[in-house]
Design a protein around this motif. Structure first.
Motif, short mmCIF file in Angstrom:
data_model
loop_
_atom_site.label_atom_id
_atom_site.label_comp_id
_atom_site.label_asym_id
_atom_site.label_seq_id
_atom_site.Cartn_x
_atom_site.Cartn_y
_atom_site.Cartn_z
N VAL A 266 0.84 -1.21 0.00
CA VAL A 266 0.00 0.00 0.00
C VAL A 266 0.87 1.25 0.00
CG1 VAL A 266 -1.63 1.36 1.37
CG2 VAL A 266 -1.98 -1.10 1.11
N ALA A 267 1.91 1.25 0.83
CA ALA A 267 2.81 2.39 0.88
C ALA A 267 3.51 2.62 -0.45
CB ALA A 267 3.84 2.19 1.99
N ILE A 268 3.94 1.54 -1.09
CA ILE A 268 4.62 1.66 -2.39
C ILE A 268 3.66 2.21 -3.44
CG2 ILE A 268 5.71 0.36 -4.25
CD1 ILE A 268 6.83 -1.52 -2.09
N ILE A 269 2.43 1.69 -3.46
CA ILE A 269 1.43 2.14 -4.43
C ILE A 269 1.19 3.64 -4.30
CG2 ILE A 269 -1.01 2.01 -5.05
CD1 ILE A 269 -0.89 -0.99 -4.36
N TRP A 270 0.96 4.10 -3.08
CA TRP A 270 0.63 5.51 -2.89
C TRP A 270 1.85 6.42 -2.99
CZ3 TRP A 270 -4.00 7.56 -3.22
CH2 TRP A 270 -5.10 6.72 -3.08
N LYS A 271 3.02 5.91 -2.62
CA LYS A 271 4.22 6.74 -2.75
C LYS A 271 4.54 7.00 -4.21
CE LYS A 271 8.74 7.37 -0.65
NZ LYS A 271 9.70 6.83 0.34
N THR A 272 4.35 5.98 -5.05
CA THR A 272 4.56 6.19 -6.49
C THR A 272 3.45 7.02 -7.12
OG1 THR A 272 3.45 4.07 -6.92
CG2 THR A 272 5.85 4.03 -6.74
N GLY A 273 2.29 7.06 -6.46
CA GLY A 273 1.20 7.86 -7.00
C GLY A 273 1.24 9.32 -6.60
N LEU A 274 1.85 9.62 -5.46
CA LEU A 274 1.84 11.00 -4.95
C LEU A 274 2.95 11.88 -5.50
CD1 LEU A 274 0.97 10.28 -1.19
CD2 LEU A 274 -0.57 11.10 -2.98
N TRP B 85 1.11 8.03 -10.90
CA TRP B 85 -0.12 7.60 -11.55
C TRP B 85 -1.32 8.47 -11.15
CZ3 TRP B 85 -3.96 6.35 -8.17
CH2 TRP B 85 -3.60 5.94 -6.89
N LEU B 86 -1.30 9.05 -9.94
CA LEU B 86 -2.43 9.87 -9.50
C LEU B 86 -2.53 11.14 -10.33
CD1 LEU B 86 -4.75 10.14 -7.52
CD2 LEU B 86 -3.17 11.18 -5.88
N ASN B 87 -1.41 11.83 -10.52
CA ASN B 87 -1.42 13.03 -11.36
C ASN B 87 -1.75 12.70 -12.81
OD1 ASN B 87 -0.92 15.40 -9.81
ND2 ASN B 87 1.16 14.70 -9.44
N MET C 263 -3.66 10.32 -13.88
CA MET C 263 -5.10 10.06 -13.97
C MET C 263 -5.90 11.36 -13.87
SD MET C 263 -7.41 7.58 -11.54
CE MET C 263 -7.16 8.63 -10.11
N LEU C 264 -5.52 12.24 -12.93
CA LEU C 264 -6.26 13.49 -12.75
C LEU C 264 -6.12 14.42 -13.95
CD1 LEU C 264 -5.43 14.26 -9.00
CD2 LEU C 264 -7.57 13.36 -9.94
N VAL C 265 -4.93 14.48 -14.53
CA VAL C 265 -4.74 15.31 -15.73
C VAL C 265 -5.47 14.69 -16.91
CG1 VAL C 265 -3.03 16.15 -17.38
CG2 VAL C 265 -2.54 16.27 -14.93
N GLY C 266 -5.43 13.37 -17.04
CA GLY C 266 -6.12 12.69 -18.13
C GLY C 266 -7.63 12.88 -18.09
N LEU C 267 -8.19 12.99 -16.88
CA LEU C 267 -9.63 13.20 -16.73
C LEU C 267 -10.01 14.69 -16.72
CD1 LEU C 267 -10.38 10.52 -13.97
CD2 LEU C 267 -10.93 10.38 -16.41
#
Length: 310
Positions: free
Chosen positions: A131-139, A144-146, A148-152
């Motif tokens: 979970v920490a790895i997933i969110w650390k790479t997303g933040l 991946w979070l940015n 996704m947000l830019v793509g939408l």
């Protein structure tokens, strides 16, 4: 027949004594004895040793408040207490309402409910490290979070989540924890909903009750044992939070009480006072967990008594 009589007579006093010792009353205690020994060696002795460290000064003499004074003067202690309190209060409320909504929704078994159940259960299968790895790479900025947000088209340009501070970063940790643990709360509530009989709902509909009144007057009271269990579990876990904050942000970015314990044990183990502060923080956190649990149970019982009186 003579052989049978001889067999009965062959029993000596030693066998009779053993039979008397291992009776139906003593057998449960004998079976539980290995567990008691295990807890005494691996739990009770370390706890007693830790409590002794809390009330023993650096000079080896008894001290009542000396180590607590060191704890209060330690780095980021006030922020750790505030963050822990806010995290416990906000996260428990958010996770409870989300879990209750999902539990009531999934108990209706509509088309696609199994798929929704599968999706909501995914975070339960992921370890805290993953979970920490997933969110650390997303933040991170290019995570991946940015993307996704830019793509939408929700945001125009990437946002640096890791630069957040104070309450904003605390809320971000709460959201990550909510995504992780809400399924476990939801499962407890779904199990509690199995005790709600259809006949009760049908009778309520016949007497003119709407869905909201049925939820508040029938479903919630039946769910109270499950609600109390899930809230206590989440309250204890929320007070003890630290792993996700440390693995995603590192030490001291968003300090918590248990995070401070790990900090003094892992980061500054060479300082004479670090061990005393860590033991005192552990003792204080345990007392806070016990008090929070007792207070919540008292409030729950008083509310049940008031509801019964009405």
């Amino acid at each position: 027949m003579g052989n049978r009589l001889d067999t009965k007579q062959d029993k000596g006093p030693g066998q009779i004594q053993v039979k008397r010792l291992i009776s139906k009353d003593t057998m449960p205690y004998l079976l539980l004895l290995p567990v008691f020994i295990y807890y005494a060696v691996f739990w009770l002795l370390p706890v007693a040793s830790g409590v002794n460290e809390v009330f023993t000064g650096l000079d080896g003499r008894f001290t009542l408040f000396g180590n607590f004074r060191l704890m209060l003067e330690s780095d980021l202690f006030d922020r750790a207490v505030m963050n822990t309190a806010l995290f416990a209060a906000i996260s428990v409320v958010i996770q409870y309402f989300i879990a209750l909504t999902l539990a009531v929704l999934l108990s209706r078994k509509f088309k696609g409910s199994k798929l929704l159940m599968f999706v909501t259960m995914i975070p339960m299968a992921i370890t805290p490290t993953a979970v920490a790895i997933i969110w650390k790479t997303g933040l991170v900025r290019d995570g991946w979070l940015n993307t996704m947000l830019v793509g939408l088209n929700i945001i125009d340009k990437p946002f640096v989540f890791m630069n957040l501070e104070g309450l904003s970063m605390l809320l971000l940790i709460i959201l990550i924890d909510t995504w992780t643990v809400t399924p476990s709360v939801m499962i407890i509530l779904i199990a509690g909903l199995q005790g709600v009989q259809k006949e009760l709902k049908e009778a309520a509909y016949l007497f003119g009750a709407n869905k909201w009144r049925i939820l508040m007057d029938i479903v919630i009271p039946i769910l109270k044992p499950s609600i109390i269990t899930s809230v206590i579990m989440r309250l204890i876990a929320a007070i003890q939070v630290w792993a996700i904050a440390v693995m995603v942000l590192g030490y001291s970015k968003v300090p918590f009480l248990v995070e401070r314990i790990a900090f003094f044990v892992d980061v500054v183990p060479g300082i004479d006072t670090s061990g005393k502060i860590a033991f005192t923080l552990s003792f204080t956190t345990t007392i806070i967990v016990l008090l929070a649990t007792v207070i919540f149970l008292k409030v729950s019982k008083s509310s049940n008594a008031a509801g019964g009186g009405r």
